[in-house]
Structures are given as C-alpha cells and as structure tokens.
Design a protein around this motif. Structure first.
Motif, short mmCIF file in Angstrom:
data_model
loop_
_atom_site.label_atom_id
_atom_site.label_comp_id
_atom_site.label_asym_id
_atom_site.label_seq_id
_atom_site.Cartn_x
_atom_site.Cartn_y
_atom_site.Cartn_z
N LYS A 57 10.02 1.91 -19.50
CA LYS A 57 8.44 3.09 -19.85
C LYS A 57 8.37 3.56 -18.07
O LYS A 57 8.66 1.90 -17.65
N ALA A 59 6.01 5.73 -15.34
CA ALA A 59 5.32 6.62 -14.95
C ALA A 59 5.11 6.36 -13.72
O ALA A 59 4.26 5.71 -12.72
N ASP A 78 5.48 10.84 -16.76
CA ASP A 78 5.58 10.25 -17.07
C ASP A 78 7.14 10.24 -18.05
O ASP A 78 7.91 11.43 -17.92
#
Length: 139
Positions: A57, A59, A78
């Motif tokens: 991930k 962001a 994101d």
C-alpha cells in the motif's frame, strides 16, 4: 612518478575495473496529465517502484496550489499496491476542482507506505517526483 600521475592512474584503474555504483532505490512518481472530467479535474500519474521490495500500500497527501501560490486543497491519493520493478498508471478524479486553476502540486507526505521489508519512510525519503503536465510538481 608524481602524485598527480599516481592519482590519475588510480582513478583510471577504478573506472576500468567496472566499479560502478548501482542506482539508488527510488519510487518515481510522475504527474503525467491534468484533464477536465465530469467530476472536476482528473490527475494521471505514472508510478514506478524501484525500491528493493514490493509495496502492499502506498498513499500520498498532496496539496494543490492555485495561481496565487495559495493552498487550495489538500487530499490523500491511494496508489494501492505497487509491485517492485513495475510501472503503473493511476488516475484520480478530484471533484469540484478546475484543472486550469492548479498551478502547483506538492507531495506533502506519504500517509501509507507498507510492505514486507519496506521502511515506512521510504515512500517519501526515496521519492523521485517528475512532471510531464506543465504544472509544477514535487516534494
């Protein structure tokens, strides 16, 4: 042999022996385009993960500046997962935003940066911002 000649020979020997440092791991984030959309303004990014590991991930908090160089908006984008060594295109529609009024886009911080063996600060510390949009972009 003079000291200058010795230094020259040492430098030439090091270069000839193939002693090249490998490029530093980076996360390249290119602001590729800003286009009007039905919702407002569509920002298109091209992102390449050349860090040493995949990101589960990623962001980023970005700030949009108007023509007067005043912060008009702050939002988080994101980018989801970013496999190591892979380039991806991500688009974000920013509602009620006029593309023609955006003069600068600033990457304020990385709000998420996670993956096995990834330093949580790598996404901001090793960020390489670029632009092809004509709008000033950076960190």
């Amino acid at each position: 042999m003079t000291a200058v000649t010795a230094i020259f020979l040492l430098a030439a020997t090091g270069a000839a022996s193939g002693q090249e440092s490998s490029p530093a791991p980076t996360l390249t984030l290119e602001l590729n385009a800003l286009q009007p959309s039905e919702k407002g303004c569509r920002l298109t990014f091209v992102v390449t993960n050349n860090l040493k590991a995949p990101l589960d991930k990623a962001a980023f908090e970005i700030a949009l500046f108007n023509e007067a160089q005043v912060v008009d908006r702050i939002t988080v984008l994101d980018f989801k997962d970013l496999p190591q060594g892979k380039t991806k295109v991500r688009r974000f529609d920013l509602g009620d935003t006029d593309c023609s009024k955006i003069a600068r886009v600033l990457v304020n911080d990385a709000t998420e940066c996670s993956g096995t063996g990834v330093d949580p600060k790598a996404c901001i510390r090793q960020l390489n911002p670029m632009t092809k949009s004509g709008v000033q972009f950076g960190s």
